[in-house]
Design a protein around this motif. Sequence first.
Motif, short mmCIF file in Angstrom:
data_model
loop_
_atom_site.label_atom_id
_atom_site.label_comp_id
_atom_site.label_asym_id
_atom_site.label_seq_id
_atom_site.Cartn_x
_atom_site.Cartn_y
_atom_site.Cartn_z
N GLN A 149 27.21 32.98 -8.66
CA GLN A 149 25.89 33.33 -8.15
C GLN A 149 24.77 33.18 -9.17
OE1 GLN A 149 25.44 35.48 -5.08
NE2 GLN A 149 27.49 35.09 -4.36
N THR A 150 25.07 33.00 -10.44
CA THR A 150 24.03 33.04 -11.47
C THR A 150 23.66 31.66 -11.98
OG1 THR A 150 25.68 33.37 -13.18
CG2 THR A 150 24.70 35.35 -12.21
N SER A 151 23.60 30.66 -11.12
CA SER A 151 23.30 29.29 -11.53
C SER A 151 21.79 29.07 -11.63
CB SER A 151 23.90 28.31 -10.54
OG SER A 151 25.29 28.50 -10.46
N LYS A 152 21.37 28.31 -12.63
CA LYS A 152 19.95 28.04 -12.84
C LYS A 152 19.53 26.62 -12.44
CE LYS A 152 18.71 31.82 -15.32
NZ LYS A 152 18.78 32.95 -14.46
N LEU A 153 20.40 25.63 -12.62
CA LEU A 153 20.14 24.23 -12.27
C LEU A 153 18.99 23.61 -13.07
CD1 LEU A 153 20.54 24.45 -8.38
CD2 LEU A 153 22.25 23.74 -10.05
N ARG A 154 18.77 24.03 -14.30
CA ARG A 154 17.68 23.48 -15.11
C ARG A 154 17.84 21.99 -15.34
NH1 ARG A 154 18.44 27.79 -19.39
NH2 ARG A 154 18.19 29.58 -18.05
N SER A 155 19.07 21.54 -15.60
CA SER A 155 19.30 20.11 -15.85
C SER A 155 18.97 19.28 -14.62
CB SER A 155 20.75 19.86 -16.28
OG SER A 155 21.01 20.45 -17.52
N LEU A 156 19.30 19.79 -13.43
CA LEU A 156 19.01 19.07 -12.20
C LEU A 156 17.50 18.92 -12.00
CD1 LEU A 156 20.30 17.75 -9.70
CD2 LEU A 156 20.11 19.96 -8.57
N PHE A 157 16.75 19.97 -12.26
CA PHE A 157 15.29 19.89 -12.12
C PHE A 157 14.69 18.96 -13.17
CE2 PHE A 157 15.92 24.18 -10.12
CZ PHE A 157 15.66 23.74 -8.82
N SER A 158 15.23 18.97 -14.37
CA SER A 158 14.78 18.06 -15.42
C SER A 158 15.04 16.61 -15.02
CB SER A 158 15.51 18.39 -16.72
OG SER A 158 15.18 17.49 -17.73
N PHE A 159 16.23 16.37 -14.47
CA PHE A 159 16.60 15.05 -13.97
C PHE A 159 15.61 14.57 -12.91
CE2 PHE A 159 18.83 12.79 -10.54
CZ PHE A 159 19.37 11.70 -11.22
N ALA A 160 15.30 15.43 -11.95
CA ALA A 160 14.42 15.07 -10.84
C ALA A 160 13.00 14.73 -11.34
CB ALA A 160 14.37 16.20 -9.83
N GLN A 161 12.55 15.35 -12.41
CA GLN A 161 11.22 15.07 -12.93
C GLN A 161 11.17 13.77 -13.75
OE1 GLN A 161 10.24 18.57 -15.18
NE2 GLN A 161 9.58 19.70 -13.37
N ILE A 162 12.26 13.43 -14.41
CA ILE A 162 12.27 12.29 -15.33
C ILE A 162 12.69 10.99 -14.64
CG2 ILE A 162 13.38 11.36 -17.39
CD1 ILE A 162 13.69 14.25 -18.36
N VAL A 163 13.72 11.05 -13.82
CA VAL A 163 14.30 9.84 -13.24
C VAL A 163 13.42 9.31 -12.12
CG1 VAL A 163 16.31 9.02 -11.95
CG2 VAL A 163 16.62 10.49 -13.91
N LYS A 164 13.32 7.98 -12.07
CA LYS A 164 12.53 7.33 -11.02
C LYS A 164 13.34 7.28 -9.74
CE LYS A 164 10.12 4.54 -14.38
NZ LYS A 164 10.03 3.26 -15.03
N ASN A 165 12.75 7.69 -8.64
CA ASN A 165 13.35 7.60 -7.31
C ASN A 165 14.66 8.39 -7.18
OD1 ASN A 165 13.19 6.76 -4.70
ND2 ASN A 165 13.98 4.71 -5.08
N PRO A 166 14.67 9.68 -7.58
CA PRO A 166 15.93 10.44 -7.54
C PRO A 166 16.20 11.09 -6.17
CG PRO A 166 14.23 11.82 -8.42
CD PRO A 166 13.59 10.48 -8.14
N ILE A 167 17.47 11.42 -5.97
CA ILE A 167 17.88 12.26 -4.85
C ILE A 167 18.59 13.45 -5.45
CG2 ILE A 167 19.37 12.47 -2.82
CD1 ILE A 167 19.04 9.52 -2.34
#
Length: 140
Positions: free
Chosen positions: A122-140
Motif C-alpha cells: 500500500q505504500t508505493s510512491k511511483l516517483r520513477s514512473l512519473f519521472s519517466f512520463a515527464q522525460i520520455v517522448k510519447n510515453p504510455i
Amino acid sequence: MNAAFSTLEKVMLIYQARSTKSYDIPLMEQPARPKKLLFLDVGLMNYQMGIQNNYVGLTDLNDFYRGQIAEQVTGQNILSHYEYDLPKILYWARDKSEGIAELDFCLVHQGRIIGIEVKSGQTSKLRSLFSFAQIVKNPI
C-alpha cells in the motif's frame, strides 16, 4: 557466463531484460549495465530463491511472497501476449548523474514507449514512473 545465459534464453527458460536510458524510439540497449533475469517458470524462480520447501502448511500465498514475485509474474504476463516473436523488453534506468530512477519494464508498442513499474503493498510512491512520463517522448 554470457554464453550460458544466452543458451538458457534460447531454450526459453529465462528472458534477459536489458537496460536502456533512451528517451525516444528506438530504445537503445546499454550493454555495460546488468541484465534483469525473468524466469519463464514460477517453479524455477521458487527453486532459485530456495523457498519451495516453505509451501507446506501455507494458507496465504500473498503473505508468503510479500511481493517478491510480482515483478517476475508481470514480466511473464507481458511475454505471454506475444506468441511468435518476443518483444524487446528492457528496463529503463537513468544515470546516477541525472538522479536515480528505474522502471521495471520498458517496451515499444504501436509507436509509443510503455513504462511499467511493479509495486506491491500500500505504500508505493511511483516517483520513477512519473519521472519517466515527464522525460520520455510519447510515453504510455
